[in-house]
Design an enzyme around this catalytic site. Sequence first.
Site, PDB file in Angstrom:
ATOM      1  N   ASP A   1      56.427   4.589  78.167  1.00  0.00           N
ATOM      2  CA  ASP A   1      57.839   4.201  78.077  1.00  0.00           C
ATOM      3  C   ASP A   1      57.950   2.676  78.056  1.00  0.00           C
ATOM      4  O   ASP A   1      58.727   2.073  78.790  1.00  0.00           O
ATOM      5  CB  ASP A   1      58.626   4.771  79.264  1.00  0.00           C
ATOM      6  CG  ASP A   1      60.141   4.689  79.050  1.00  0.00           C
ATOM      7  OD1 ASP A   1      60.565   4.522  77.884  1.00  0.00           O
ATOM      8  OD2 ASP A   1      60.897   4.773  80.047  1.00  0.00           O
TER       9      ASP A   1
ATOM     10  N   VAL B   1      68.326   2.112  90.948  1.00  0.00           N
ATOM     11  CA  VAL B   1      67.522   1.155  91.708  1.00  0.00           C
ATOM     12  C   VAL B   1      68.456   0.312  92.568  1.00  0.00           C
ATOM     13  O   VAL B   1      69.417  -0.271  92.063  1.00  0.00           O
ATOM     14  CB  VAL B   1      66.687   0.250  90.782  1.00  0.00           C
ATOM     15  CG1 VAL B   1      65.865  -0.738  91.607  1.00  0.00           C
ATOM     16  CG2 VAL B   1      65.771   1.094  89.914  1.00  0.00           C
TER      17      VAL B   1
END
Length: 619
Positions: free
Chosen positions: A407, A295
């Site tokens: 998740d 990211v």
Amino acid sequence: MGIGTGVPFFTLSDKDNRLTLVGCDDLILAFGQSLIEERNFSTGCITACSRSVDVSNGTCSGSGCCQAPIPKGLTGFGGGDFTDPNFISRIVKDVPIVIDWAIGNQSCSEVKNSTAYSCKEHSLCIDSESGRGGYRCICEEGYDGNPYLTPGCQECTNLIIPLTDIDECTKNPCDGICKNTPGGFQCSCPKGYFGDGQKGRGCQKERDLPVLKLSLGLGLGLLSLLVSFSWIYFGIKRRKILKLREKFFKQNGGMLLKQQTSSNLNKVFTIEELKKATNNFAKDRILGVGGNGIVYKGILPDQRIVAIKKSKQLEQNQIEEFINEVVILTQINHRNVVKLLGCCLETEVPLLVYEYISHGTLHHHIHNNGGNMPWLSFQNRLRIAVESANAFNYLHYAASIPILHRDIKSANILLDDYYTARIADFGASRLRPFDQADMSSLIPGTLGYLDPEGIQMGLSDKSDVYSFGVVLAELLAGREAIDLTLPNKEKSLAAYFKASVKENRLFQILHHRVLKEGSLEQLNAIGELVVRCLNTKGEERPTMKEVATELEGFTKYNSRTWAHHDQENNQLEMGEMISEQEDLYSVLMYTSTNYDTSSSDQQSTEISAKREENPLFDD
């Protein structure tokens, strides 16, 4: 020159004379008064060349040489060179001058009937243009000869050149071939040369011209070829890039993505836009690295800060996760879920563009391994838990199609400017009815948060509940979900937390500051909820809606803590009251955990202030 009674005078020919300058980067200026025009004049020119060898020899073609016209009626000319004292004598000796002349100072009409009239038979009288009067004689049309000498002009067929004619060619007035004519001369160039042959202009070999033409032709031809090849090359390259981008677009599921997201997707970015936003994906722009990708922090042209997720590998299952994440996020509209701003499909690795969440992950705030974050108070932990549970409840029950996150972990819960929880990373999520278990051969999730039953039977909504129970245990205990440095019975937080509650040792596993800040009723109730979430059997776990409702109820519990009890006892013994603003954490509480006690409470104060300033900050 005067003839008869005339006074001799001369003017410089404006047709046959030019002001000429030879040299590199020189300037010549001339100014004075014209006799005919009766006004001041100025003229001049500039030469330009980089080397003296570039100066033309014998011709004034522009390289190191320039010429300027002179006015009519100029009777004299003087000049000088500041750098050459012999300039005048050198010019008088070497530079030829063509002069105009006239007879007398009377016009044709004035002199024609007088004895001073000099034009012979078959000749015409022409007034001088010198401005001082006088005249000249020329032969009539069809006649030739000397109009000033007897027998005057004669028919061209009977022309006899008078013996008195002067051969001007003997004075070498030409640089080329000189041909004498009655009363004058003509200059020309020999065969193989070109030019007018005039003195100072000269002749140039014709063989130099083809070489120049050939050089210019070859140069222009090569330039044309270069431009053509460049145009073709870049055209082909651009076409290849467009084809490659189209290939990646299809490969990354662009067509399917268009069908499934329709108009919900805000923007499809180009790779150039994202490269510019991330400084070509520089290392100092990396916000985090996960199992599925990296990211980056990006700055768009409108100065918006964004987070750009770039997958690490190009595998089919990851492409499916990418498309799945886009499809899911375009259907979600909740204040506690990170917004998807757009995507880029033009590269081998697909990219997602999210809104930037400024205060990092909940995991960093809980564990604070670098020691650079302030303490996250129990009340803020409880609020974040409520916000997160409401977001997951929305995904499970309020979205148009039920969504399993699959998740859930503290690293996927982000905190914004006001420390509000924002759920992120939907790469492993699925749209599905709850009565269908996910029997995928590759179970998504993170070690320590995975539902043991889900691994064997397939993931369900109760698997999300189990993972969230681990996050709640993290918030209470301040421990990692998996810590291999601890003894075997403590490596798994879920197993150790359940065992501690079962053995009535809950307050030994809690973080000492949580223990002091939370009320006994709150801590016991939340501990019991965590154990129910971590139940081995999924059917015995609460739903996410029940979890959210119970957590909201815990915020209304009596906030009296152990520390308050201790302080009240001390106050009674000492007979004095302690202000609520005083530090209630000065007494150490020894538990089975060993954490740094030097963290400040500044963050809790800042969060409270922000929440009072902004109504959106409230639950």
